[in-house]
Enzyme design. Sequence first.
Site, mmCIF file in Angstrom:
data_model
loop_
_atom_site.group_PDB
_atom_site.id
_atom_site.type_symbol
_atom_site.label_atom_id
_atom_site.label_comp_id
_atom_site.label_asym_id
_atom_site.label_seq_id
_atom_site.Cartn_x
_atom_site.Cartn_y
_atom_site.Cartn_z
ATOM 1 N N ARG A 1 9.468 -6.793 -2.555
ATOM 2 C CA ARG A 1 10.503 -6.643 -2.425
ATOM 3 C C ARG A 1 10.778 -8.109 -2.511
ATOM 4 O O ARG A 1 9.905 -9.000 -2.737
ATOM 5 C CB ARG A 1 11.229 -6.550 -1.299
ATOM 6 N N CYS B 1 4.816 23.595 -1.719
ATOM 7 C CA CYS B 1 5.311 23.034 -1.002
ATOM 8 C C CYS B 1 6.771 22.979 -1.089
ATOM 9 O O CYS B 1 7.976 22.750 0.734
ATOM 10 C CB CYS B 1 4.693 21.352 -0.956
ATOM 11 N N SER C 1 16.970 -6.333 0.175
ATOM 12 C CA SER C 1 17.735 -6.002 1.283
ATOM 13 C C SER C 1 19.122 -6.259 2.049
ATOM 14 O O SER C 1 18.528 -7.553 2.475
ATOM 15 C CB SER C 1 16.797 -5.068 2.247
ATOM 16 N N CYS D 1 1.145 19.032 0.636
ATOM 17 C CA CYS D 1 -0.620 19.442 -0.716
ATOM 18 C C CYS D 1 -0.547 17.972 -1.204
ATOM 19 O O CYS D 1 -1.604 18.110 -2.060
ATOM 20 C CB CYS D 1 -0.830 20.895 -0.756
ATOM 21 N N SER E 1 13.334 1.569 1.564
ATOM 22 C CA SER E 1 12.999 2.219 2.755
ATOM 23 C C SER E 1 14.556 3.741 2.415
ATOM 24 O O SER E 1 14.630 4.206 3.171
ATOM 25 C CB SER E 1 13.654 1.289 4.062
ATOM 26 N N ILE F 1 17.816 -9.848 -5.108
ATOM 27 C CA ILE F 1 18.450 -8.678 -4.514
ATOM 28 C C ILE F 1 17.472 -7.880 -3.323
ATOM 29 O O ILE F 1 16.676 -6.681 -3.868
ATOM 30 C CB ILE F 1 18.680 -7.994 -5.908
ATOM 31 N N HIS G 1 22.781 0.511 4.477
ATOM 32 C CA HIS G 1 22.749 -0.427 5.577
ATOM 33 C C HIS G 1 23.993 -0.605 5.951
ATOM 34 O O HIS G 1 25.115 -0.801 5.042
ATOM 35 C CB HIS G 1 22.528 -1.456 5.410
ATOM 36 N N THR H 1 12.911 -0.307 -6.626
ATOM 37 C CA THR H 1 13.633 0.541 -6.317
ATOM 38 C C THR H 1 12.780 1.925 -6.208
ATOM 39 O O THR H 1 13.325 2.728 -5.355
ATOM 40 C CB THR H 1 14.625 0.726 -7.206
ATOM 41 N N GLU I 1 13.477 -2.462 -19.920
ATOM 42 C CA GLU I 1 12.856 -2.194 -19.043
ATOM 43 C C GLU I 1 11.126 -2.635 -19.892
ATOM 44 O O GLU I 1 10.588 -1.417 -19.727
ATOM 45 C CB GLU I 1 13.282 -0.812 -18.399
#
Length: 484
Positions: free
Chosen positions: A315, A410, A342, A445, A49, A340, A53, A45, A35
């Site tokens: 993307r 929070c 959406s 915050c 969203s 790859i 789907h 990633t 990576e």
Amino acid sequence: MAIPSYDVVIIGAGISGAITAYQLAKYNVKVAVLEAGIDAASGSTRANSAIVHAGYDAKEGTLKAQLNVKGCEMMEELTKSLGVHYSKCGSLVIGYTDKDLEHLKLLKSRGEKNGVPDLEIIDKDRLHQMEPMVSDDANYALWAPSAGIVCPYDLAYALCENAVTNGTKFYFEFKVSKIDYDGEYYTLCCGKKKVKSKYVVNAAGLFVDEIAGMLGEKLPFDIIPRRGEYMLLDKCEIKTASHTLFVTPSEKGKGILISPTVDGNIIVGPNANVVDSKVDTSVTEEGLEEIAEGAKRIVPDIKLESTITTFAGVRATPTSGDFYIQESERFKNFVHVAGIESPGLASAPAIGIYVLDILKGCGLALTERKNYISTRTKNGNCKQFYEMDEEERVKAIESNPSYAKILCRCEMVTEGDVIDALHRPIPAHTLDMVKRRTRAGMGRCQGNYCRARIAELIAEEFDIPLSEVKKFTSNSNILYGKTK
């Protein structure tokens, strides 16, 4: 010094690389993941969203359609086994005009051909019963009850942690810069660092084309970087929507959406703009205005003043319009997982199986690992303090008093949660790594209350000076020395 050798090397620890590592970890093969970033889910990633789907959008007969529907079906069981939050909340594609209605009928027909279950076009009355805040101008909707939501980076972390628990080796900050092939083994280089492998899976996201180019190979399409900007609303606005709300799509994509998240916020966005740089995650005033306009078309009374943060992701949009998952045409045992975009997140569970089948077809011998651990951690428990019931909280505090110290007000994250994150199979060692694993700093915050203490805990646990604590990347020190 001998070069480390593996049966399979995966390039990229985004959702595609993570699910491939997870699937391979079930078998007696030696696997490594390379990576470029400092952590898993460092690219697309990390910022999307978060929608699972249903599968009506992809054109029938495409690989994208096939894997989307299958992946959506598999998601609930996968997330349950790994302790990842998932909600099968369903989605609504909203139509305003008769022309929109015709397009919704087209999507329904396409979805049914793809195998999406229980699709239904609903009228205005039912739509407003389901979503009271939706615009009065909305007259129809395509209802897809099989759609859901999941935290994309949490899923990627869980997959990677499971792989580590089962013996997979991860190399972070390993940006592949050169690939040599001797006819049997690939040698992958990052400066002076090298690893060898007989099989390679190219799951490098936006950079799959560049990885292919290191072998002199040109993929049969181009990768276009397309940036999407988002707003995230405070949890007090959760009643804005209980399902994922789309508008009838355009040539640019699915358009602006409004959706709940599994953590109780409301996410708004994205727009879709081609950018020159694959790493351009800047947020623009124009982009936020575009998102706001699109959101108010869906929910006119949405309280965008409750936005607690904005962000953007890029993307990998293929000019082919479809996923490309297959062995290289020129180099044996080299598999490309490309284009790859959406619904890549929704498709991920099926992508892992698909890549596994290709590797088997290439000759990779796979025998099941007898001591395979199927859960996220060795003891199967990955709950945080805020998720525990009263009895579990008492036991947690008795076993470790640090659970009694609320660090992030929070999000109700304790010092115990943070310390656990620092010692997970892939240890968090920066502020943002802790934030994404525990949600400390993700609330109203945005870390102003807890950030300093988290930095102290990182320094204490890793026995480093505070000045060496990073925000996210290797050169993102938060302090440079004492002032007094």
